[in-house]
Design an enzyme around this catalytic site. Structure first.
Site, PDB file in Angstrom:
ATOM      1  N   ASP A  13       0.584  -1.029   0.047  1.00  0.00           N
ATOM      2  CA  ASP A  13       0.290   0.526  -0.065  1.00  0.00           C
ATOM      3  C   ASP A  13       0.958   1.599  -0.549  1.00  0.00           C
ATOM      4  O   ASP A  13       1.024   1.824   1.483  1.00  0.00           O
ATOM      5  CB  ASP A  13      -1.103   0.157   1.154  1.00  0.00           C
ATOM      6  CG  ASP A  13      -1.557  -0.673   1.209  1.00  0.00           C
ATOM      7  OD1 ASP A  13      -1.933  -2.211   0.247  1.00  0.00           O
ATOM      8  OD2 ASP A  13      -2.407  -1.360   2.421  1.00  0.00           O
ATOM      9  N   THR A  36      -2.242  -5.636  -3.843  1.00  0.00           N
ATOM     10  CA  THR A  36      -2.543  -4.656  -4.192  1.00  0.00           C
ATOM     11  C   THR A  36      -3.756  -3.516  -4.058  1.00  0.00           C
ATOM     12  O   THR A  36      -4.542  -3.732  -4.246  1.00  0.00           O
ATOM     13  CB  THR A  36      -2.362  -4.171  -5.910  1.00  0.00           C
ATOM     14  OG1 THR A  36      -3.296  -5.125  -5.993  1.00  0.00           O
ATOM     15  CG2 THR A  36      -1.221  -5.121  -6.358  1.00  0.00           C
ATOM     16  N   ASP A  66      -6.825  -6.077  -4.154  1.00  0.00           N
ATOM     17  CA  ASP A  66      -7.647  -5.625  -3.212  1.00  0.00           C
ATOM     18  C   ASP A  66      -8.798  -4.482  -3.926  1.00  0.00           C
ATOM     19  O   ASP A  66      -9.283  -3.201  -3.100  1.00  0.00           O
ATOM     20  CB  ASP A  66      -7.542  -5.889  -1.701  1.00  0.00           C
ATOM     21  CG  ASP A  66      -7.899  -5.264  -0.366  1.00  0.00           C
ATOM     22  OD1 ASP A  66      -9.149  -5.869  -0.581  1.00  0.00           O
ATOM     23  OD2 ASP A  66      -7.266  -5.167   0.844  1.00  0.00           O
ATOM     24  N   ARG A  67      -9.920  -4.645  -4.387  1.00  0.00           N
ATOM     25  CA  ARG A  67     -10.841  -3.448  -4.803  1.00  0.00           C
ATOM     26  C   ARG A  67     -11.708  -3.602  -3.654  1.00  0.00           C
ATOM     27  O   ARG A  67     -12.470  -2.427  -3.805  1.00  0.00           O
ATOM     28  CB  ARG A  67     -11.000  -4.181  -6.445  1.00  0.00           C
ATOM     29  CG  ARG A  67     -12.128  -2.810  -7.087  1.00  0.00           C
ATOM     30  CD  ARG A  67     -12.123  -1.788  -7.306  1.00  0.00           C
ATOM     31  NE  ARG A  67     -12.162  -0.627  -7.634  1.00  0.00           N
ATOM     32  CZ  ARG A  67     -13.817  -0.003  -6.965  1.00  0.00           C
ATOM     33  NH1 ARG A  67     -14.327  -0.549  -5.844  1.00  0.00           N
ATOM     34  NH2 ARG A  67     -14.756   0.035  -7.914  1.00  0.00           N
ATOM     35  N   LYS A  68     -12.340  -4.413  -3.693  1.00  0.00           N
ATOM     36  CA  LYS A  68     -13.564  -4.367  -2.733  1.00  0.00           C
ATOM     37  C   LYS A  68     -14.577  -3.415  -3.327  1.00  0.00           C
ATOM     38  O   LYS A  68     -15.556  -2.853  -2.856  1.00  0.00           O
ATOM     39  CB  LYS A  68     -13.382  -3.742  -0.819  1.00  0.00           C
ATOM     40  CG  LYS A  68     -12.463  -4.723  -0.486  1.00  0.00           C
ATOM     41  CD  LYS A  68     -12.455  -3.801   0.854  1.00  0.00           C
ATOM     42  CE  LYS A  68     -11.144  -4.134   2.172  1.00  0.00           C
ATOM     43  NZ  LYS A  68      -9.998  -3.510   1.616  1.00  0.00           N
ATOM     44  N   ASP A  71     -21.225  -2.972  -5.798  1.00  0.00           N
ATOM     45  CA  ASP A  71     -22.158  -2.730  -6.315  1.00  0.00           C
ATOM     46  C   ASP A  71     -23.051  -3.408  -6.373  1.00  0.00           C
ATOM     47  O   ASP A  71     -22.712  -4.745  -6.662  1.00  0.00           O
ATOM     48  CB  ASP A  71     -21.260  -1.609  -6.679  1.00  0.00           C
ATOM     49  CG  ASP A  71     -22.705  -0.041  -6.901  1.00  0.00           C
ATOM     50  OD1 ASP A  71     -23.753  -0.488  -7.775  1.00  0.00           O
ATOM     51  OD2 ASP A  71     -22.307   0.507  -7.856  1.00  0.00           O
ATOM     52  N   ASN A  74     -24.519  -5.456 -12.476  1.00  0.00           N
ATOM     53  CA  ASN A  74     -23.778  -4.372 -13.956  1.00  0.00           C
ATOM     54  C   ASN A  74     -22.582  -3.627 -13.712  1.00  0.00           C
ATOM     55  O   ASN A  74     -22.269  -3.179 -14.401  1.00  0.00           O
ATOM     56  CB  ASN A  74     -24.960  -3.815 -14.465  1.00  0.00           C
ATOM     57  CG  ASN A  74     -24.590  -3.400 -15.753  1.00  0.00           C
ATOM     58  OD1 ASN A  74     -24.540  -3.684 -16.732  1.00  0.00           O
ATOM     59  ND2 ASN A  74     -25.031  -2.164 -16.300  1.00  0.00           N
ATOM     60  N   TYR A 196      -4.412  -5.534  15.202  1.00  0.00           N
ATOM     61  CA  TYR A 196      -3.392  -6.436  14.442  1.00  0.00           C
ATOM     62  C   TYR A 196      -3.576  -8.096  15.701  1.00  0.00           C
ATOM     63  O   TYR A 196      -3.312  -7.451  16.910  1.00  0.00           O
ATOM     64  CB  TYR A 196      -2.369  -6.136  14.249  1.00  0.00           C
ATOM     65  CG  TYR A 196      -1.957  -5.440  12.912  1.00  0.00           C
ATOM     66  CD1 TYR A 196      -1.718  -5.706  11.942  1.00  0.00           C
ATOM     67  CD2 TYR A 196      -1.712  -3.523  13.793  1.00  0.00           C
ATOM     68  CE1 TYR A 196      -1.821  -4.463  10.991  1.00  0.00           C
ATOM     69  CE2 TYR A 196      -1.038  -2.758  13.014  1.00  0.00           C
ATOM     70  CZ  TYR A 196      -1.698  -3.105  11.432  1.00  0.00           C
ATOM     71  OH  TYR A 196      -1.102  -1.822  10.776  1.00  0.00           O
TER      72      TYR A 196
HETATM   73  P1  BMP Z   1      -1.461  -3.453   7.197  1.00  0.00           P
HETATM   74  O1  BMP Z   1      -1.215  -4.411   7.609  1.00  0.00           O
HETATM   75  O2  BMP Z   1      -0.562  -3.031   6.611  1.00  0.00           O
HETATM   76  O3  BMP Z   1      -2.543  -2.785   8.285  1.00  0.00           O
HETATM   77  O4  BMP Z   1      -2.619  -3.769   5.684  1.00  0.00           O
HETATM   78  C1  BMP Z   1      -3.725  -4.254   5.688  1.00  0.00           C
HETATM   79  C2  BMP Z   1      -4.307  -4.180   4.261  1.00  0.00           C
HETATM   80  O5  BMP Z   1      -5.451  -5.391   4.216  1.00  0.00           O
HETATM   81  C3  BMP Z   1      -4.552  -2.719   3.060  1.00  0.00           C
HETATM   82  O6  BMP Z   1      -4.405  -2.998   2.608  1.00  0.00           O
HETATM   83  C4  BMP Z   1      -6.176  -2.994   4.103  1.00  0.00           C
HETATM   84  O7  BMP Z   1      -6.772  -2.904   3.310  1.00  0.00           O
HETATM   85  C5  BMP Z   1      -6.427  -4.759   3.998  1.00  0.00           C
HETATM   86  N1  BMP Z   1      -7.529  -5.501   4.754  1.00  0.00           N
HETATM   87  C6  BMP Z   1      -7.772  -4.870   6.239  1.00  0.00           C
HETATM   88  O8  BMP Z   1      -6.580  -4.528   7.011  1.00  0.00           O
HETATM   89  N2  BMP Z   1      -8.688  -5.826   7.543  1.00  0.00           N
HETATM   90  C7  BMP Z   1      -9.790  -6.149   6.486  1.00  0.00           C
HETATM   91  O9  BMP Z   1     -10.124  -6.510   6.843  1.00  0.00           O
HETATM   92  C8  BMP Z   1      -9.910  -6.270   4.955  1.00  0.00           C
HETATM   93  C9  BMP Z   1      -8.292  -5.632   3.918  1.00  0.00           C
HETATM   94  O10 BMP Z   1      -8.890  -5.513   2.755  1.00  0.00           O
END
Ligand code: BMP
Length: 250
Positions: A13, A36, A66-68, A71, A74, A196
């Site tokens: 990121d 990505t 990781d576009r999530k 919507d 279509n 974390y």
């Molecule tokens: P980091 O380890 O720097 O906190 O990054 C976590 C990555 O995982 C980020 O790209 C975030 O968008 C993604 N993410 C997340 O942290 N928690 C989720 O529940 C879903 C994710 O995609």
């Protein structure tokens, strides 16, 4: 994962193409998957994708954008196939929120299945106060079960095996991947609600398969130090793989 003995996915990121590619080339040997967020790269052009694809071949990893998507069918089909990023043309895997219901999977599958792509559904999130709990998570798992030709797993914090199953469901050959973000060895969270857990907690205690690590590996992107990135990638790779080996030998 087996071939490279790794269940580490690095989430890259950062906002400069040069840093993005430098991190990927450094961590490439230690990961099964590069995650990505292509829309945060400020100096994006199509050569970034060419180089990313070269690195994917060089280091033998898959690419997960990781576009999530979130919507109607279509719209997501257009977002997935078109626009500046043409995600379906290069990302082996992408992901979607379950909130629109099964039509989001139908829309994405119309583009992804012919290209042999895979979809991950977000069943649980790592952020504090996430609304992805209880019946929402169960329904996300049911949505995946209904489209096993395309949905390959979940973003989640726990193994999803029996969640959302009804009596009589045949789950014997079910093997969804569980990818867990929110993994860190040195911090418990950040200032914006990220939480974390350690690889051991995530993989061994909670049964997830892949650990997704971002800042734990590259720190603050404005102070990129590839030696430290490599050292951290090795550290997370061993922590993740040791926990995985312990779990599968139980
Ligand atoms: P980091 O380890 O720097 O906190 O990054 C976590 C990555 O995982 C980020 O790209 C975030 O968008 C993604 N993410 C997340 O942290 N928690 C989720 O529940 C879903 C994710 O995609």
């Amino acid at each position: 994962m087996e071939r490279k003995q790794t269940n580490l996915s690095v989430s890259v990121d950062v906002t400069k193409a040069k840093d993005f590619l430098a991190i990927i080339d450094t961590v490439g040997p230690f990961v099964c998957l590069i995650k990505t967020h292509i829309d945060i790269i400020e100096d994006f052009d199509s050569t970034v994708i060419d180089r990313l694809q070269e690195l994917s071949k060089k280091h033998d990893f898959l690419i997960f954008e990781d576009r999530k998507f979130a919507d109607i069918g279509n719209t997501v089909a257009l977002q997935y196939s078109s626009g500046v990023y043409k995600i379906a043309s290069w990302a082996h895997i992408t992901n979607a929120h379950a909130v629109p219901g099964p039509s989001i999977v139908t829309g994405l599958a119309s583009i992804g299945v012919p290209l042999q792509r895979g979809l991950i559904l977000l069943a649980e999130m790592s952020s504090k106060g996430a609304l992805t709990t209880g019946s929402y998570t169960e329904d996300a798992v049911r949505m995946a079960r209904a489209r096993r030709d395309f949905v390959i797993g979940f973003i989640a914090q726990h193994r999803m095996e029996t969640i959302g199953a009804s009596e009589g469901d045949d789950l014997a050959d079910e093997d969804f991947l569980v990818l867990a973000p929110g993994v860190g060895l040195d911090a418990k969270g950040d200032a914006m609600g990220q939480q974390y857990r350690t690889p051991e907690e995530v993989v061994l205690a909670c049964g997830c398969d892949i650990i997704i690590v971002g800042r734990g590996i590259y720190g603050k992107s404005d102070q990129l130090n590839t030696e430290s990135v490599e050292e951290q990638a090795k550290r997370y790779r061993s922590a993740g793989w040791d926990a995985y080996k312990k779990r599968v030998s139980l």
